[in-house]
Design an enzyme around this catalytic site. Sequence first.
Site, PDB file in Angstrom:
ATOM      1  CG  HIS A  84     -10.095   4.225   2.988  1.00 41.20           C
ATOM      2  ND1 HIS A  84      -8.796   5.236   3.102  1.00 41.20           N
ATOM      3  CD2 HIS A  84     -10.624   4.867   3.976  1.00 41.20           C
ATOM      4  CE1 HIS A  84      -8.923   5.906   4.190  1.00 41.20           C
ATOM      5  NE2 HIS A  84     -10.045   5.918   4.812  1.00 41.20           N
TER       6      HIS A  84
ATOM      7  CG  LEU B 259      -7.867  10.201   7.572  1.00 36.78           C
ATOM      8  CD1 LEU B 259      -8.723  11.409   6.570  1.00 36.78           C
ATOM      9  CD2 LEU B 259      -8.795  10.328   8.854  1.00 36.78           C
TER      10      LEU B 259
ATOM     11  CE  LYS C 252      -7.635   1.884  -0.931  1.00 39.62           C
ATOM     12  NZ  LYS C 252      -6.830   3.201  -0.613  1.00 39.62           N
TER      13      LYS C 252
ATOM     14  CB  ALA D 174      -4.938  12.705   6.339  1.00 43.11           C
TER      15      ALA D 174
ATOM     16  CG  HIS E 113      -0.090  15.114   2.461  1.00 45.32           C
ATOM     17  ND1 HIS E 113      -1.098  15.429   1.598  1.00 45.32           N
ATOM     18  CD2 HIS E 113      -0.229  13.896   2.909  1.00 45.32           C
ATOM     19  CE1 HIS E 113      -1.977  14.653   1.357  1.00 45.32           C
ATOM     20  NE2 HIS E 113      -1.704  13.776   2.259  1.00 45.32           N
TER      21      HIS E 113
ATOM     22  CG  HIS F 237      -1.949   1.371   1.091  1.00 42.11           C
ATOM     23  ND1 HIS F 237      -3.139   1.107   1.319  1.00 42.11           N
ATOM     24  CD2 HIS F 237      -1.796   2.633   1.029  1.00 42.11           C
ATOM     25  CE1 HIS F 237      -3.887   2.127   1.416  1.00 42.11           C
ATOM     26  NE2 HIS F 237      -2.840   3.165   1.270  1.00 42.11           N
TER      27      HIS F 237
ATOM     28  CG  HIS G  50      -5.190   2.278   5.568  1.00 43.03           C
ATOM     29  ND1 HIS G  50      -6.552   2.297   5.754  1.00 43.03           N
ATOM     30  CD2 HIS G  50      -4.990   2.911   4.412  1.00 43.03           C
ATOM     31  CE1 HIS G  50      -7.211   2.766   4.807  1.00 43.03           C
ATOM     32  NE2 HIS G  50      -6.265   3.338   3.904  1.00 43.03           N
TER      33      HIS G  50
ATOM     34  CG  LEU H 149       4.972   5.599  -5.777  1.00 44.65           C
ATOM     35  CD1 LEU H 149       5.403   5.018  -7.070  1.00 44.65           C
ATOM     36  CD2 LEU H 149       6.302   5.844  -4.793  1.00 44.65           C
TER      37      LEU H 149
HETATM   38  C1  NCD Z   1      -3.539   8.960   2.187  1.00 44.96           C
HETATM   39  C2  NCD Z   1      -3.219  10.162   1.024  1.00 44.96           C
HETATM   40  O1  NCD Z   1      -2.592  11.324   1.343  1.00 44.96           O
HETATM   41  O2  NCD Z   1      -3.450  10.000  -0.006  1.00 44.96           O
HETATM   42  N1  NCD Z   1      -3.583   9.590   3.409  1.00 44.96           N
HETATM   43  C3  NCD Z   1      -3.751   8.777   4.495  1.00 44.96           C
HETATM   44  O3  NCD Z   1      -3.891   9.529   5.618  1.00 44.96           O
HETATM   45  N2  NCD Z   1      -3.451   7.708   4.678  1.00 44.96           N
HETATM   46  C4  NCD Z   1      -4.835   8.587   1.657  1.00 44.96           C
HETATM   47  C5  NCD Z   1      -5.343   7.460   2.200  1.00 44.96           C
HETATM   48  O4  NCD Z   1      -4.692   6.048   2.023  1.00 44.96           O
HETATM   49  O5  NCD Z   1      -6.338   7.268   2.923  1.00 44.96           O
HETATM   50 ZN    ZN Z   2      -3.250   5.200   1.587  1.00 48.18          ZN
END
Ligand code: NCD
Ligand code: ZN
Length: 343
Positions: free
Chosen positions: A135, A218, A98, A262, A250, A15, A173, A18
């Site tokens: 998800h 998340l 997904k 997130a 991010h 998971h 996750h 990129l």
């Molecule tokens: C992920 C993202 O930033 O693309 N963010 C996260 O908090 N995990 C999206 C996701 O997998 O929920």
């Molecule tokens: Zn993710």
Amino acid sequence: MTAQTLTLIQPDDWHLHLRDGAVLGRTTKDSARQFGRAIIMPNLTPPITNTTMAMDYKSRIDAQGSGLEALMTLYLTDNTTATDIRNAHDSGIVSGVKLYPAGATTNSTAGVTAINKAYKAIATMEELGLPLLVHGETTHTDVDIFDREKVFIDTQLAPLVSHFPKLRLVVEHITTKEAVEFVQQSNANIGATITPQHLMYNRNHMLVGGIKPHLYCLPVLKRNTHQQALQDAVVSGDDSFFLGTDSAPHAQGAKESACGCAGCYSAPVAIELYAQTFEQLGILDKLEAFASRNGPKFYRLPVNSKTITLIRQDWQVPTSLNYAGDTIIPLGAGETLHWKLQD
Ligand code: NCD
Ligand code: ZN
């Protein structure tokens, strides 16, 4: 004497985000440092909704020359057709589809608004054996954010798997005791990924003594009893559970903001974080199965032929990294780790 090196079959990341464009140089290289293959999440803007887009995205990833083998995914929408699924399956480059409930997370507005709208596509996935990657959070505004995974399991996931008993499905996750139990009680068609942050931290780490935006992801970190359930799941050695970092970069400014994004950027240090956690749990001997064997088994792929070696050596996670001219803060920034990947 405690071992000073740890050699593992090369792990894979089941998971991974990129992103695209200028940051691909950084993100592909950080993952390729340790992982052989990675399941590449499709939540770009616009999302990767068909095989042509997946092929184009894969060629942009491959053009980085990192050596990471990109296993592509499609982004399921209300409009995904059975033909889209067949084309994806026949292309040989798409490893899964997904499901983002619309609005659940970063770039999920085009996600599924009600799962039954995607039933034709999901029926075709069941027929072809193409995994659905989920998800697992409800988006109902009246459901508390800490309960969203549990409510999703009860109201959507359980009915989905009874409707499609042969569907191969990964609960992505996972963060709760209920998710662990759901996977343990399911048949071998159902697996789950576990991130480093959900094994290492609980919501106190994020919220006590000041809010830590770099631990916000998340599904959100839960209370310590849920963290404990995830740790117990990996301690059990159940092969339904496998490595998926959910590394989700991010830039620093997007995280340290009045409305912070997130996602935790774990790719630069992921295998070291897992090694440290597994050692603390007294199960270093179970790391190879979790990181390198259980995922390939679920995805019906051979394990990697290469190996990686970790050395027992204290080192400090960089406090920040260059992110295509911007700055990014890796998970564990500034912390001392006891295992280091040999270059
Ligand atoms: C992920 C993202 O930033 O693309 N963010 C996260 O908090 N995990 C999206 C996701 O997998 O929920
Ligand atoms: Zn993710």
